[in-house]
Design a protein around this motif. Structure first.
Motif, PDB file in Angstrom:
ATOM      1  N   PHE A 177       4.089  -4.845   7.710  1.00 58.33           N
ATOM      2  CA  PHE A 177       3.698  -4.816   6.307  1.00 58.33           C
ATOM      3  C   PHE A 177       2.246  -4.360   6.151  1.00 58.33           C
ATOM      4  CE2 PHE A 177       2.864  -6.691   2.091  1.00 58.33           C
ATOM      5  CZ  PHE A 177       3.940  -6.140   1.407  1.00 58.33           C
ATOM      6  N   GLY A 178       1.391  -4.771   7.071  1.00 59.23           N
ATOM      7  CA  GLY A 178      -0.001  -4.318   7.039  1.00 59.23           C
ATOM      8  C   GLY A 178      -0.116  -2.824   7.267  1.00 59.23           C
ATOM      9  N   ILE A 179       0.676  -2.301   8.197  1.00 60.92           N
ATOM     10  CA  ILE A 179       0.666  -0.859   8.449  1.00 60.92           C
ATOM     11  C   ILE A 179       1.213  -0.108   7.237  1.00 60.92           C
ATOM     12  CG2 ILE A 179       1.664   0.971   9.888  1.00 60.92           C
ATOM     13  CD1 ILE A 179       1.435  -1.026  12.240  1.00 60.92           C
ATOM     14  N   LEU A 180       2.251  -0.658   6.614  1.00 56.76           N
ATOM     15  CA  LEU A 180       2.778  -0.051   5.397  1.00 56.76           C
ATOM     16  C   LEU A 180       1.703  -0.007   4.310  1.00 56.76           C
ATOM     17  CD1 LEU A 180       5.154   1.047   3.676  1.00 56.76           C
ATOM     18  CD2 LEU A 180       5.620  -1.337   3.065  1.00 56.76           C
ATOM     19  N   GLY A 181       0.950  -1.083   4.179  1.00 53.76           N
ATOM     20  CA  GLY A 181      -0.142  -1.120   3.205  1.00 53.76           C
ATOM     21  C   GLY A 181      -1.190  -0.059   3.487  1.00 53.76           C
ATOM     22  N   GLN A 182      -1.472   0.164   4.775  1.00 54.04           N
ATOM     23  CA  GLN A 182      -2.444   1.197   5.119  1.00 54.04           C
ATOM     24  C   GLN A 182      -1.912   2.581   4.758  1.00 54.04           C
ATOM     25  OE1 GLN A 182      -3.823   1.412   9.161  1.00 54.04           O
ATOM     26  NE2 GLN A 182      -5.339   2.935   8.645  1.00 54.04           N
ATOM     27  N   PHE A 183      -0.665   2.850   5.066  1.00 55.87           N
ATOM     28  CA  PHE A 183      -0.118   4.172   4.744  1.00 55.87           C
ATOM     29  C   PHE A 183      -0.080   4.419   3.240  1.00 55.87           C
ATOM     30  CE2 PHE A 183       2.090   4.307   9.031  1.00 55.87           C
ATOM     31  CZ  PHE A 183       1.202   5.236   9.542  1.00 55.87           C
ATOM     32  N   ILE A 184       0.264   3.408   2.479  1.00 56.30           N
ATOM     33  CA  ILE A 184       0.266   3.572   1.025  1.00 56.30           C
ATOM     34  C   ILE A 184      -1.158   3.780   0.511  1.00 56.30           C
ATOM     35  CG2 ILE A 184       0.705   2.366  -1.159  1.00 56.30           C
ATOM     36  CD1 ILE A 184       3.236   1.229   0.164  1.00 56.30           C
ATOM     37  N   GLY A 185      -2.106   3.051   1.075  1.00 57.73           N
ATOM     38  CA  GLY A 185      -3.510   3.242   0.691  1.00 57.73           C
ATOM     39  C   GLY A 185      -4.020   4.623   1.059  1.00 57.73           C
ATOM     40  N   LEU A 186      -3.671   5.101   2.253  1.00 56.40           N
ATOM     41  CA  LEU A 186      -4.082   6.448   2.652  1.00 56.40           C
ATOM     42  C   LEU A 186      -3.441   7.507   1.772  1.00 56.40           C
ATOM     43  CD1 LEU A 186      -4.072   6.322   6.557  1.00 56.40           C
ATOM     44  CD2 LEU A 186      -6.022   6.747   5.060  1.00 56.40           C
ATOM     45  N   TYR A 187      -2.178   7.329   1.456  1.00 57.61           N
ATOM     46  CA  TYR A 187      -1.490   8.282   0.585  1.00 57.61           C
ATOM     47  C   TYR A 187      -2.176   8.360  -0.774  1.00 57.61           C
ATOM     48  CZ  TYR A 187       2.105  10.463  -2.267  1.00 57.61           C
ATOM     49  OH  TYR A 187       2.775  11.283  -3.123  1.00 57.61           O
ATOM     50  N   SER A 188      -2.496   7.183  -1.310  1.00 51.88           N
ATOM     51  CA  SER A 188      -3.169   7.147  -2.612  1.00 51.88           C
ATOM     52  C   SER A 188      -4.552   7.797  -2.535  1.00 51.88           C
ATOM     53  CB  SER A 188      -3.283   5.700  -3.075  1.00 51.88           C
ATOM     54  OG  SER A 188      -4.015   5.617  -4.260  1.00 51.88           O
ATOM     55  N   ALA A 189      -5.294   7.505  -1.471  1.00 48.92           N
ATOM     56  CA  ALA A 189      -6.632   8.096  -1.320  1.00 48.92           C
ATOM     57  C   ALA A 189      -6.549   9.611  -1.172  1.00 48.92           C
ATOM     58  CB  ALA A 189      -7.337   7.480  -0.118  1.00 48.92           C
ATOM     59  N   LEU A 190      -5.620  10.082  -0.365  1.00 52.13           N
ATOM     60  CA  LEU A 190      -5.481  11.528  -0.178  1.00 52.13           C
ATOM     61  C   LEU A 190      -5.007  12.222  -1.448  1.00 52.13           C
ATOM     62  CD1 LEU A 190      -4.005  11.597   3.423  1.00 52.13           C
ATOM     63  CD2 LEU A 190      -6.328  12.181   2.709  1.00 52.13           C
ATOM     64  N   GLN A 191      -4.203  11.523  -2.224  1.00 56.10           N
ATOM     65  CA  GLN A 191      -3.761  12.087  -3.496  1.00 56.10           C
ATOM     66  C   GLN A 191      -4.952  12.267  -4.439  1.00 56.10           C
ATOM     67  OE1 GLN A 191      -0.973   9.622  -5.611  1.00 56.10           O
ATOM     68  NE2 GLN A 191      -0.110  11.369  -6.709  1.00 56.10           N
TER      69      GLN A 191
END
Length: 117
Positions: free
Chosen positions: A54-68
């Motif tokens: 779940f923590g890794i999922l949170g990181q990927f969602i955060g990175l996706y949002s930042a890159l967007q």
């Protein structure tokens, strides 16, 4: 510590905190009751693994949002990019800490049960 909870994203960080509390609760239950049900003991490992994923999922969602957001802005400083990566890694680090703590609790219970036999 409270700042990290808000900075890492309240949804992911609160769910990870609940998993930490669940791990500690199951650990305390086994220390008090001294049950030897393998399914209940394995629950500690499962909760820890959930926290890690779940923590890794949170990181990927955060990175996706930042890159967007970065793709919408034409120029981004390296400091801003580094800050975004740092913030996105908070959930992964917290999930890993919970994972390690859960495995240490599981290992402790296994050692206690092994010494009781």
């Amino acid at each position: 510590m409270i700042d990290l909870l808000f900075e890492g994203g309240i949804l992911f960080m609160s769910i990870l905190t609940i998993t930490l509390a669940a791990s500690i609760g199951v650990f305390a239950f086994h220390l008090i009751k001294k049950t030897q049900d393998e399914n209940q003991i394995a629950l500690i490992k499962s909760v820890g693994l959930f926290a890690l994923v779940f923590g890794i999922l949170g990181q990927f969602i955060g990175l996706y949002s930042a890159l967007q957001h970065i793709s919408q802005v034409e120029s981004v400083s390296s400091a801003m990019l580094a800050a975004g990566i740092r913030v996105s890694s908070i959930t992964s680090i917290y999930g890993m800490i919970i994972f390690v703590l859960s495995y240490l609790m599981w290992f402790t219970i296994k050692l206690i049960h092994r010494s009781d036999q």
